[in-house]
Design a protein around this motif. Structure first.
Motif, mmCIF file in Angstrom:
data_model
loop_
_atom_site.group_PDB
_atom_site.id
_atom_site.type_symbol
_atom_site.label_atom_id
_atom_site.label_comp_id
_atom_site.label_asym_id
_atom_site.label_seq_id
_atom_site.Cartn_x
_atom_site.Cartn_y
_atom_site.Cartn_z
ATOM 1 N N GLU A 47 0.855 -1.148 0.294
ATOM 2 C CA GLU A 47 0.016 0.097 -0.052
ATOM 3 C C GLU A 47 0.767 1.328 -0.016
ATOM 4 N N PHE A 48 0.186 2.174 -0.490
ATOM 5 C CA PHE A 48 0.818 3.385 -0.685
ATOM 6 C C PHE A 48 0.052 4.568 -0.327
ATOM 7 N N LEU A 49 0.262 5.482 0.641
ATOM 8 C CA LEU A 49 -0.862 6.495 1.168
ATOM 9 C C LEU A 49 -2.164 5.665 1.155
ATOM 10 N N GLY A 50 -2.200 4.637 1.789
ATOM 11 C CA GLY A 50 -3.679 3.910 1.941
ATOM 12 C C GLY A 50 -4.337 3.464 0.826
ATOM 13 N N ARG A 51 -3.541 3.190 -0.320
ATOM 14 C CA ARG A 51 -4.178 2.788 -1.668
ATOM 15 C C ARG A 51 -3.348 1.314 -1.901
ATOM 16 N N ARG A 52 -4.146 0.372 -2.508
ATOM 17 C CA ARG A 52 -3.474 -0.940 -2.820
ATOM 18 C C ARG A 52 -2.892 -0.515 -4.278
ATOM 19 N N LEU A 53 -2.138 -1.602 -4.771
ATOM 20 C CA LEU A 53 -1.633 -1.434 -6.279
ATOM 21 C C LEU A 53 -2.742 -2.283 -7.020
ATOM 22 N N GLU A 54 -3.056 -1.795 -8.357
ATOM 23 C CA GLU A 54 -3.572 -2.529 -9.334
ATOM 24 C C GLU A 54 -2.641 -2.977 -10.499
ATOM 25 N N ILE A 55 -2.369 -4.032 -10.678
ATOM 26 C CA ILE A 55 -1.180 -4.354 -11.596
ATOM 27 C C ILE A 55 -1.807 -4.950 -12.892
ATOM 28 N N LEU A 56 -1.487 -4.217 -14.070
ATOM 29 C CA LEU A 56 -2.076 -4.827 -15.317
ATOM 30 C C LEU A 56 -0.872 -5.267 -16.136
ATOM 31 N N SER A 57 -1.352 -6.330 -17.223
ATOM 32 C CA SER A 57 -0.276 -6.751 -17.826
ATOM 33 C C SER A 57 -0.469 -6.573 -19.313
ATOM 34 N N CYS A 58 0.632 -6.331 -19.982
ATOM 35 C CA CYS A 58 0.785 -6.396 -21.554
ATOM 36 C C CYS A 58 1.948 -7.083 -21.902
ATOM 37 N N TYR A 59 1.896 -7.700 -23.031
ATOM 38 C CA TYR A 59 3.039 -8.968 -23.432
ATOM 39 C C TYR A 59 3.662 -8.263 -24.786
ATOM 40 N N SER A 60 3.211 -7.180 -25.167
ATOM 41 C CA SER A 60 4.089 -6.534 -26.415
ATOM 42 C C SER A 60 3.881 -5.161 -26.551
ATOM 43 N N ALA A 61 4.664 -4.383 -27.280
ATOM 44 C CA ALA A 61 4.645 -2.948 -27.385
ATOM 45 C C ALA A 61 3.398 -2.448 -28.144
ATOM 46 N N ALA A 62 2.721 -3.255 -28.964
ATOM 47 C CA ALA A 62 1.583 -2.813 -29.596
ATOM 48 C C ALA A 62 0.331 -2.956 -28.416
ATOM 49 N N GLU A 63 0.329 -4.224 -27.832
ATOM 50 C CA GLU A 63 -0.583 -4.361 -26.703
ATOM 51 C C GLU A 63 -0.790 -3.097 -25.678
ATOM 52 N N SER A 64 0.489 -2.922 -25.371
ATOM 53 C CA SER A 64 0.586 -1.607 -24.444
ATOM 54 C C SER A 64 0.182 -0.337 -24.861
ATOM 55 N N LEU A 65 0.337 -0.085 -26.087
ATOM 56 C CA LEU A 65 0.060 1.440 -26.544
ATOM 57 C C LEU A 65 -1.653 1.104 -26.910
ATOM 58 N N GLU A 66 -2.266 0.371 -27.399
ATOM 59 C CA GLU A 66 -3.487 -0.069 -27.444
ATOM 60 C C GLU A 66 -4.352 0.292 -26.018
ATOM 61 N N LEU A 67 -3.817 -0.353 -24.915
ATOM 62 C CA LEU A 67 -4.520 0.080 -23.523
ATOM 63 C C LEU A 67 -4.023 1.205 -22.920
ATOM 64 N N LEU A 68 -2.819 1.951 -23.306
ATOM 65 C CA LEU A 68 -2.859 3.344 -23.003
ATOM 66 C C LEU A 68 -3.577 4.548 -23.657
ATOM 67 N N ARG A 69 -3.913 3.999 -24.902
ATOM 68 C CA ARG A 69 -4.733 4.976 -25.539
ATOM 69 C C ARG A 69 -6.257 4.953 -24.910
ATOM 70 N N SER A 70 -6.497 3.712 -24.299
ATOM 71 C CA SER A 70 -7.994 3.874 -23.812
ATOM 72 C C SER A 70 -8.246 3.993 -22.312
ATOM 73 N N ARG A 71 -6.908 4.200 -21.650
ATOM 74 C CA ARG A 71 -7.100 4.574 -20.234
ATOM 75 C C ARG A 71 -6.292 5.626 -19.720
ATOM 76 N N ASN A 72 -6.732 6.638 -19.141
ATOM 77 C CA ASN A 72 -5.806 7.746 -18.590
ATOM 78 C C ASN A 72 -5.389 7.793 -17.018
ATOM 79 N N ASP A 73 -5.667 6.374 -16.488
ATOM 80 C CA ASP A 73 -5.482 6.416 -14.883
ATOM 81 C C ASP A 73 -4.428 5.672 -14.380
ATOM 82 N N ILE A 74 -3.305 5.273 -15.533
ATOM 83 C CA ILE A 74 -2.200 4.510 -15.099
ATOM 84 C C ILE A 74 -0.981 5.344 -14.791
#
Length: 330
Positions: A47-74
């Motif tokens: 925990e950090f500042l009372g918050r747990r960690l949420e861990i997401l996984s991507c296995y390629s550059a293309a997959e990671s960029l696709e996810l990063l385009r859809s989320r702004n909370d990482i």
């Protein structure tokens, strides 16, 4: 509130051990499944500042960029350098900053082949926050790197929120100035209402949905389920701008609206705020913020002062409108 506002919910205390339902989101980008497994084990129950960690996984550059385009909370990316290509991670780091335009997310590059991308070259050429060989990232060092980077992200998001509030405050001021400059135009009162709402949201550090309504006849009108004029609205209420509503259509604010009009003062409810002001020449005006309100007493005094000043501005607006109407009748 949008996602970025979550970072303002924490005070400067860093000793809290209870979670508040929000998470620090970390993205692991690596083509080796074992790295994902080991990283999750190393960061389990942290925990950090009372918050747990949420861990997401991507296995390629293309997959990671696709996810990063859809989320702004990482908040953080643990990014492998060598994946599909020898510089896949570097390409992702470049794309995050230059193509996606995300300068808030923190990036830690990890590599199992340090010679492929020399550390000095990478640090000088790419906007990253750390560069580590996988062999040196023991559990303790990974923990230290993660928490230090999250602290940096929290500070950046706080600054970004303050920048957005300053911009909102400026927009509100511009709308009020435009209303006074275009006093004789048909839409000047609506511009004034928009400026007031934006100023109020900025003042309260809110981005909740809001309405500026006028109640003709005050309590008497409400007792007869009379009409309400929506001068301006934001968020999900924006479609109501300029419309007349039956009082029953705002039933969720029923008790607070009646209390505000009866007591001639603002109401601070658990899940909304109703700001009250009226003038001798005009009807009752209410500013409604739909969302949780937690203000200190000094903040409430500031809001009351704001509402009093708005009533003076509205009085002047109505006086000028009456003068113009008299002139047009002559």
């Amino acid at each position: 509130m949008n996602d970025n506002d979550d970072w303002l919910d924490e005070d400067s205390e860093e000793t809290s051990t209870s979670t508040n339902g929000k998470l620090w989101t970390i993205l692991v980008v690596d083509d080796e499944p074992d790295i994902h497994h080991v990283t999750r084990l190393a960061l389990a129950n942290i925990e950090f500042l009372g918050r747990r960690l949420e861990i997401l996984s991507c296995y390629s550059a293309a997959e990671s960029l696709e996810l990063l385009r859809s989320r702004n909370d990482i908040a953080l990316v643990l990014l492998d350098v060598v994946m599909e290509q020898e510089d896949s991670g570097l390409q992702v780091a470049h794309a995050i900053r230059e193509i996606l335009g995300n300068h808030q997310i923190r990036i830690i590059l990890r590599t199992g082949q340090p010679g492929v991308a020399p550390e000095r070259h990478v640090i000088e050429s790419y906007d990253i926050n750390d560069y580590k060989a996988k062999t040196e990232l023991t559990r303790d060092k990974l923990y230290t790197a993660i928490l230090g980077t999250l602290r940096s992200y929290k500070d950046i998001m706080l600054l970004e929120h303050q920048r957005q509030m300053l911009a909102a405050n400026r927009r509100g001021l511009i709308k009020v100035i435009e209303a006074s400059a275009s006093i004789f135009k048909q839409q000047s009162i609506q511009n004034f209402a928009q400026g007031v709402l934006e100023q109020l949201q900025s003042l309260l550090f809110f981005e909740q949905e809001a309405l500026y309504i006028v109640v003709q006849g005050g309590m008497a009108a409400l007792s007869q389920n009379g009409g309400i004029q929506v001068m301006y609205a934001t968020g999900g209420y924006q479609a109501l701008c300029g419309k007349k509503l039956e009082y029953s259509e705002l039933a969720q604010f029923d008790a607070s609206i009646k209390q505000a009009i009866h007591d001639e003062s603002s109401v601070y409810a658990a899940d909304h705020f109703v700001g009250f002001f009226h003038t001798e020449r005009g009807p009752v005006n209410l500013l409604i913020i739909d969302g949780p309100v937690a203000l200190s007493n000094p903040d409430k005094e500031l809001i009351e002062l704001f509402c009093r000043n708005v009533s003076i501005a509205f009085e002047n607006l109505m006086m000028n409108k009456e003068i113009q109407e008299l002139r047009s009748d002559q």
